[in-house]
Design a protein around this motif. Structure first.
Motif, PDB file in Angstrom:
ATOM      1  N   PHE A 164      57.026 -15.654 100.887  1.00 41.64           N
ATOM      2  CA  PHE A 164      57.581 -14.822  99.894  1.00 41.64           C
ATOM      3  C   PHE A 164      56.972 -13.261 100.074  1.00 41.64           C
ATOM      4  O   PHE A 164      57.896 -12.361  99.932  1.00 41.64           O
ATOM      5  N   PHE A 165      55.648 -13.128  99.815  1.00 39.95           N
ATOM      6  CA  PHE A 165      55.203 -11.880  99.917  1.00 39.95           C
ATOM      7  C   PHE A 165      55.342 -11.241 101.083  1.00 39.95           C
ATOM      8  O   PHE A 165      55.568 -10.122 101.076  1.00 39.95           O
ATOM      9  N   LEU A 166      55.317 -11.921 102.206  1.00 40.81           N
ATOM     10  CA  LEU A 166      55.826 -11.266 103.345  1.00 40.81           C
ATOM     11  C   LEU A 166      57.009 -10.792 103.429  1.00 40.81           C
ATOM     12  O   LEU A 166      57.163  -9.654 104.053  1.00 40.81           O
ATOM     13  N   ALA A 167      57.909 -11.396 102.915  1.00 40.95           N
ATOM     14  CA  ALA A 167      59.381 -11.050 102.828  1.00 40.95           C
ATOM     15  C   ALA A 167      59.133  -9.671 101.882  1.00 40.95           C
ATOM     16  O   ALA A 167      60.116  -8.830 102.092  1.00 40.95           O
ATOM     17  N   LEU A 168      58.635  -9.847 100.757  1.00 41.74           N
ATOM     18  CA  LEU A 168      58.707  -8.627  99.745  1.00 41.74           C
ATOM     19  C   LEU A 168      58.078  -7.293 100.884  1.00 41.74           C
ATOM     20  O   LEU A 168      58.570  -6.218 100.420  1.00 41.74           O
ATOM     21  N   GLY A 169      57.173  -7.606 101.591  1.00 41.75           N
ATOM     22  CA  GLY A 169      56.712  -6.553 102.528  1.00 41.75           C
ATOM     23  C   GLY A 169      57.829  -6.278 103.267  1.00 41.75           C
ATOM     24  O   GLY A 169      57.789  -4.913 103.721  1.00 41.75           O
ATOM     25  N   LYS A 170      58.340  -6.989 103.857  1.00 44.08           N
ATOM     26  CA  LYS A 170      59.344  -6.588 104.823  1.00 44.08           C
ATOM     27  C   LYS A 170      60.477  -5.822 104.360  1.00 44.08           C
ATOM     28  O   LYS A 170      60.895  -4.828 104.819  1.00 44.08           O
ATOM     29  N   ILE A 171      61.077  -5.966 103.136  1.00 42.57           N
ATOM     30  CA  ILE A 171      62.019  -5.206 102.542  1.00 42.57           C
ATOM     31  C   ILE A 171      61.394  -3.908 101.704  1.00 42.57           C
ATOM     32  O   ILE A 171      62.288  -3.485 101.165  1.00 42.57           O
ATOM     33  N   SER A 172      60.096  -3.646 101.616  1.00 46.44           N
ATOM     34  CA  SER A 172      59.416  -2.860 101.066  1.00 46.44           C
ATOM     35  C   SER A 172      59.953  -1.556 101.608  1.00 46.44           C
ATOM     36  O   SER A 172      60.188  -1.430 102.876  1.00 46.44           O
ATOM     37  N   ASN A 173      60.003  -0.511 100.865  1.00 46.99           N
ATOM     38  CA  ASN A 173      60.312   0.949 101.372  1.00 46.99           C
ATOM     39  C   ASN A 173      59.073   1.541 102.271  1.00 46.99           C
ATOM     40  O   ASN A 173      59.057   2.547 102.759  1.00 46.99           O
ATOM     41  N   GLU A 174      57.699   0.961 101.699  1.00 41.69           N
ATOM     42  CA  GLU A 174      56.634   1.485 102.217  1.00 41.69           C
ATOM     43  C   GLU A 174      56.517   1.167 103.791  1.00 41.69           C
ATOM     44  O   GLU A 174      56.332  -0.054 104.070  1.00 41.69           O
ATOM     45  N   ARG A 175      56.452   2.017 104.652  1.00 42.88           N
ATOM     46  CA  ARG A 175      56.287   1.904 105.975  1.00 42.88           C
ATOM     47  C   ARG A 175      55.134   0.880 106.620  1.00 42.88           C
ATOM     48  O   ARG A 175      55.265   0.084 107.117  1.00 42.88           O
ATOM     49  N   ALA A 176      54.201   1.416 105.852  1.00 41.26           N
ATOM     50  CA  ALA A 176      52.598   0.642 106.111  1.00 41.26           C
ATOM     51  C   ALA A 176      52.652  -0.918 105.728  1.00 41.26           C
ATOM     52  O   ALA A 176      52.254  -1.661 106.704  1.00 41.26           O
ATOM     53  N   ILE A 177      53.315  -1.002 104.730  1.00 42.48           N
ATOM     54  CA  ILE A 177      53.431  -2.566 104.268  1.00 42.48           C
ATOM     55  C   ILE A 177      54.297  -3.304 105.336  1.00 42.48           C
ATOM     56  O   ILE A 177      54.014  -4.497 105.640  1.00 42.48           O
ATOM     57  N   GLN A 178      55.441  -2.807 105.555  1.00 39.37           N
ATOM     58  CA  GLN A 178      56.384  -3.239 106.677  1.00 39.37           C
ATOM     59  C   GLN A 178      55.753  -3.697 107.864  1.00 39.37           C
ATOM     60  O   GLN A 178      55.701  -4.886 108.298  1.00 39.37           O
ATOM     61  N   ILE A 179      54.861  -2.429 108.445  1.00 41.27           N
ATOM     62  CA  ILE A 179      54.253  -2.859 109.768  1.00 41.27           C
ATOM     63  C   ILE A 179      53.133  -3.884 109.672  1.00 41.27           C
ATOM     64  O   ILE A 179      53.271  -4.847 110.437  1.00 41.27           O
ATOM     65  N   SER A 180      52.484  -3.945 108.412  1.00 38.47           N
ATOM     66  CA  SER A 180      51.472  -4.949 108.581  1.00 38.47           C
ATOM     67  C   SER A 180      52.207  -6.355 108.435  1.00 38.47           C
ATOM     68  O   SER A 180      51.459  -7.051 108.867  1.00 38.47           O
ATOM     69  N   ALA A 181      53.299  -6.666 107.585  1.00 34.68           N
ATOM     70  CA  ALA A 181      54.013  -7.687 107.490  1.00 34.68           C
ATOM     71  C   ALA A 181      54.257  -8.230 108.826  1.00 34.68           C
ATOM     72  O   ALA A 181      54.351  -9.194 109.559  1.00 34.68           O
ATOM     73  N   ASP A 182      54.755  -7.137 109.574  1.00 36.54           N
ATOM     74  CA  ASP A 182      55.453  -7.308 110.988  1.00 36.54           C
ATOM     75  C   ASP A 182      54.477  -7.888 111.591  1.00 36.54           C
ATOM     76  O   ASP A 182      54.696  -8.756 112.823  1.00 36.54           O
ATOM     77  N   ILE A 183      53.089  -7.357 111.839  1.00 35.35           N
ATOM     78  CA  ILE A 183      52.217  -7.775 112.831  1.00 35.35           C
ATOM     79  C   ILE A 183      51.639  -9.357 112.509  1.00 35.35           C
ATOM     80  O   ILE A 183      51.800 -10.047 113.452  1.00 35.35           O
ATOM     81  N   TYR A 184      51.451  -9.572 110.941  1.00 36.06           N
ATOM     82  CA  TYR A 184      51.215 -10.765 110.710  1.00 36.06           C
ATOM     83  C   TYR A 184      52.408 -11.959 111.240  1.00 36.06           C
ATOM     84  O   TYR A 184      52.025 -12.926 111.906  1.00 36.06           O
ATOM     85  N   ILE A 185      53.735 -11.526 111.199  1.00 39.94           N
ATOM     86  CA  ILE A 185      54.743 -12.306 111.545  1.00 39.94           C
ATOM     87  C   ILE A 185      54.856 -12.598 113.175  1.00 39.94           C
ATOM     88  O   ILE A 185      54.893 -13.544 113.542  1.00 39.94           O
ATOM     89  N   THR A 186      54.533 -11.436 113.586  1.00 43.12           N
ATOM     90  CA  THR A 186      54.471 -11.417 115.082  1.00 43.12           C
ATOM     91  C   THR A 186      53.337 -12.395 115.647  1.00 43.12           C
ATOM     92  O   THR A 186      53.644 -13.288 116.678  1.00 43.12           O
ATOM     93  N   ILE A 187      52.342 -12.381 115.121  1.00 46.81           N
ATOM     94  CA  ILE A 187      51.283 -13.155 115.556  1.00 46.81           C
ATOM     95  C   ILE A 187      51.473 -14.669 115.380  1.00 46.81           C
ATOM     96  O   ILE A 187      51.251 -15.226 116.205  1.00 46.81           O
ATOM     97  N   PHE A 188      51.645 -15.039 114.070  1.00 44.77           N
ATOM     98  CA  PHE A 188      51.648 -16.383 113.802  1.00 44.77           C
ATOM     99  C   PHE A 188      53.065 -17.135 114.203  1.00 44.77           C
ATOM    100  O   PHE A 188      53.092 -18.027 114.259  1.00 44.77           O
ATOM    101  N   ARG A 189      54.119 -16.348 114.590  1.00 41.34           N
ATOM    102  CA  ARG A 189      55.085 -16.987 115.305  1.00 41.34           C
ATOM    103  C   ARG A 189      55.114 -17.121 116.718  1.00 41.34           C
ATOM    104  O   ARG A 189      55.647 -17.839 117.210  1.00 41.34           O
ATOM    105  N   GLY A 190      54.169 -16.306 117.265  1.00 40.79           N
ATOM    106  CA  GLY A 190      54.148 -16.027 118.770  1.00 40.79           C
ATOM    107  C   GLY A 190      52.978 -17.134 119.277  1.00 40.79           C
ATOM    108  O   GLY A 190      53.205 -17.568 120.437  1.00 40.79           O
ATOM    109  N   LEU A 191      51.894 -17.331 118.411  1.00 38.23           N
ATOM    110  CA  LEU A 191      51.020 -18.341 118.845  1.00 38.23           C
ATOM    111  C   LEU A 191      51.376 -19.763 118.874  1.00 38.23           C
ATOM    112  O   LEU A 191      51.984 -20.034 117.850  1.00 38.23           O
TER     113      LEU A 191
END
Lengths: 261, 237, 282
Positions: free
Chosen positions: B42-69
């Motif tokens: 849920f917090f990751l999704a909040l990060g993804k829809i946030s207007n703050e670019r840095a939060i979006q990128i952070s959430a994306d990194i997390y998702i990319t790593i754990f979806r890819g491993l």
């Protein structure tokens, strides 16, 4: 007055007894022992979910001798050393051979037994011998991260290796014919070929161990720097060797002396 | 047949008690992982829809790593890596006694982060399904941001996310089987031990297979009930 | 007639508030903290790999890792293709009006999707392995003898179930009207299916197919638990010998690169195939 005195004394006695008990409990060092539970007759799990075998009895005898409060942790073989390093337990008592390669990472007690490796095959096998030439192209099953796997890799380059997580799996695959031969401790294989499950198979021969690969017998694995624990365990091994406890356990499982020369 | 009955009994000669305990572990692990994964997701999704670019990128990194491993690899890394890292920090730097991550906790953490990465995608698309007007309505009524989220957005979000999340639950239930590889005595491991010791490989692996199937069927039925309940306000169309 | 646009434009401009200055809101601080965490984590990982790396490690394990990746690709590639073929009859069965066929296809699909791939793999490899005599007598043992074949078999059966569901969903999504239009034009059922329904269904199925490929790459790590030396198998072997944690880190990097590369390529592929839809929706 006397009643009060009596009560006070009774309290004092209880307090002293309690503190003595506590002190004793504190002295009993808690040692967690990692074992595999899949390596009969040395260590295995029975249908009641209990550990049994030579390693387990030896571990209990050592703990009793050294006044440790011991508790067993079951760990898969290929994670045994990482788990010790990651502090999931304090000692490995699982028939682990004392080798130079392992000494780079962990420390060992003195050996508590030493038996040579052997090769088992089906009774109707085509495999003629145990030299590298005889085993050319033969599928050999061994448990992974064992001295036997390292031995086969180094000394039997012509054979093709298959690595298994526990001995039970390579045994099943030897029975079904997925592998043509397996290598493990002579006691483990010898015990197995005598059972119903292993009746298909026989021991083809024992291998000449290479001390550099096969090590100098099975020891108790410890983290480096745990010198007190190592000293206590070595003393306990000597003590049970001397007081007949070791022989009692030895005779429960084997018709010969596994301690070796 | 007699032999079979003994093997499947609850007594000391039988394996039913061990396997039942394994089933308990599997279900507990899945149930314990679910809230963890949902919360992080849920917090990751909040990060993804946030207007703050840095939060979006952070959430994306997390998702990319754990979806890819591969989940198996994540599990090994958590199980063996975290204690090493923790000991490095806690023991060597702070001088505290050593800490351990047991296989249940390792399984919960590893499956939880993987679950959250996927759950975040479900939540993100559910957020997209909620009209901007809902936020504005809350704002116009003078409701605080937090309460808008709690009272207006979340109930709708849950309904939108439910099908996706139910699917993730079924996946989670199956993925718990991987913890058998780090030594947790779940269904697969307990029946695996039974299989090896009794040499009845097909029987016991078959039993494990069937228990998972039954758990899936129970879950499917539960999900149908929950979905019907969540739609009770929608009326008949 | 005056042009109404002209006087209005400047009015809107004056009404629009100036864009808010970027200030250090809570969200922004959080974002910077999170991002710094990732940067720190990334840098410490690079530092760790740099300090842990030795040429001896490289000489000993690099080629094995490469072989492992190749085996992983083989397993995933073969299973996906065979699974795709098998998924077509299963999907058609799921859509069939015949209750028996429908139930059979559903049963198969539920059996495969309702149980863990690992349990299926053990059941086939070790479970069927215990019937080697029976398998030998019907001449199938040569197949089940090899762990690689067992893995391919079970992965194919597994992915076929998932692919069938993807395909079924996509076909159901293609409007019924398309079939009716085809009927009205007097096209045969086969032509309608192959030329009208399937192409459209495949396009809507592109995204879930992409996900399935990635799930297979990740799931294939399970092969390592039944003696196959795929990337995960080689990693475990290297770790069990060296106890060097960098083996897992390298494996993680390799899996991530493969999955990310594939995901990006697939996205591009999807964008290319659906470019005719983009213009419409815009």
């Amino acid at each position: 007055m006397t009643i009060l005195k009596k009560i006070t004394m009774a309290f004092a006695a209880v307090a002293i007894a309690a503190s003595a008990g506590l002190a004793q409990a504190e002295e009993m060092r808690k040692v967690r022992i990692g074992t595999e539970g899949a390596y009969p007759p040395f260590n295995s799990v029975n249908a009641a979910g209990k550990l049994e075998g030579f390693d387990i009895d030896i571990a209990n005898a050592i703990c009793e001798q050294a006044k440790f409060k011991c508790e067993f942790v079951i760990q898969d073989w290929d994670g045994m050393i990482p788990a010790l390093l990651a502090n999931k337990f304090d000692a490995i008592i699982a028939s682990m051979s004392i080798t130079e390669e392992r000494m780079e990472k962990i420390d060992f007690s003195n050996k508590y037994y030493n038996t040579p490796p052997a090769v088992a095959v089906k009774k109707d096998t085509m495999v003629k011998g145990i030299s590298d030439a005889d085993l050319k192209g033969v599928q050999i099953g061994v448990q992974s991260s064992t001295t036997h796997a390292n031995y086969a890799e180094a000394k039997l380059p012509s054979a093709s290796l298959k690595l298994y997580p526990t001995p039970d799996e390579y045994k099943a695959d030897l029975v079904s014919g997925r592998v043509d031969a397996v290598i493990d401790d002579v006691v483990v294989l010898g015990d197995w070929v005598k059972t119903d499950a292993g009746s298909c198979c026989k021991i083809l021969g024992t291998l000449v161990p290479d001390a550099k690969i096969n090590g100098i017998g099975a020891g108790i694995g410890l983290r480096k720097g745990e010198d007190d624990l190592k000293k206590a365990i070595n003393a306990a091994i000597d003590a049970i060797r001397a007081n007949g406890k070791y022989k009692e356990i030895n005779d429960k499982y084997f018709a010969f002396d596994v301690y070796g020369g | 047949m007699d032999n079979l009955a003994t093997l499947l009994s609850f007594g000391p000669e039988g394996w039913a008690d061990e396997i039942a305990y394994g089933t308990f572990i599997t279900v507990s692990l899945a149930l314990a992982t679910l809230p963890l994964g949902l919360l992080i997701g849920f917090f990751l999704a909040l990060g993804k829809i946030s207007n703050e670019r840095a939060i979006q990128i952070s959430a994306d990194i997390y998702i990319t790593i754990f979806r890819g491993l591969p989940e198996l690899l994540t599990l090994f890394i958590v199980y063996f890596g975290i204690p090493i890292a923790l000991n490095l920090v806690v023991h060597d730097l702070l001088g505290f006694d050593v800490v351990d991550v047991n296989s249940f906790l390792a399984g919960m953490m590893a499956l939880g982060v993987v679950f959250s990465a996927y759950a975040s995608e479900v939540f993100t698309s559910a957020f997209k399904g909620i009209d901007q007007g809902q936020y504005e309505g809350g704002h116009a009524l003078g409701i605080s941001n937090f309460n808008t989220m709690r009272l207006i957005i979340l109930p709708q979000l849950i309904r939108l996310a439910l099908p996706g999340l139910s699917n993730l639950w079924l996946i989670l239930l199956k993925e718990t089987a991987l913890v058998s590889a780090i030594g947790l005595t779940d269904i697969l491991r307990s029946s695996g031990i039974a299989a090896r010791v009794s040499k009845e490989l097909f029987l016991f692996f078959g039993i494990a297979f069937l228990i998972y199937l039954i758990l899936s069927i129970i879950s499917s039925l539960g999900i149908v009930a929950i979905e019907r309940w969540s739609k009770r306000g929608e009326g008949v169309r | 007639m005056s042009n109404p646009d002209l006087p209005l434009t400047p009015a809107i401009d004056t009404l629009r508030p100036p864009p808010p200055a970027r200030r250090w809101s809570k969200a922004r601080i959080l974002g910077v903290v999170l991002l710094s965490f990732w940067i720190a984590a990334g840098l410490s990982m690079i530092y760790y790999l740099f300090s842990a790396f030795t040429w001896a490690f490289y000489d000993r394990y690099a080629m094995k890792f490469v072989n492992g990746i190749w085996v992983t690709f083989q397993i995933v590639g073969i299973s996906l293709v065979l699974g795709a073929l098998l998924s077509i009859p299963v999907a058609l069965g799921r859509l069939s009006k015949n209750k028996l066929i429908g139930a059979m296809a559903f049963g198969y699909s539920y059996l495969m999707r309702g149980t863990p791939l690992l349990a299926q793999t053990y059941l086939v490899y070790y479970g069927l392995g215990s019937f080697h005599q029976e398998l030998q007598s019907i001449g199938l043992w040569w197949f089940f003898r090899e762990a690689f074949n067992c893995v391919i078999l079970i992965f194919t059966l597994n992915t076929a179930a998932y692919q069938a569901e993807i395909l079924r969903g996509a076909i159901e999504n293609v409007s019924k009207h398309q079939t009716e239009a085809g009927d009205a034009l007097g096209l045969s059922k086969m032509v309608i299916f192959w030329k009208i329904i399937l192409p459209q269904a495949l396009i809507t199925a592109l995204r879930p197919y992409g996900n399935e490929i990635i799930l297979m790459i990740k799931g294939s790590a399970i092969a390592s638990l039944v003696t196959v030396f795929d990337l995960m198998g080689e990693t475990r072997r290297a770790y069990s010998r060296s106890f060097d944690f960098q083996t897992y880190v390298w494996a993680a990097i390799m899996y991530l690169s493969v999955v990310e590369t594939l995901r990006r390529l697939w996205n591009r592929f999807e964008a290319y195939l659906t470019r005719h839809l983009e213009r419409d929706s815009d």
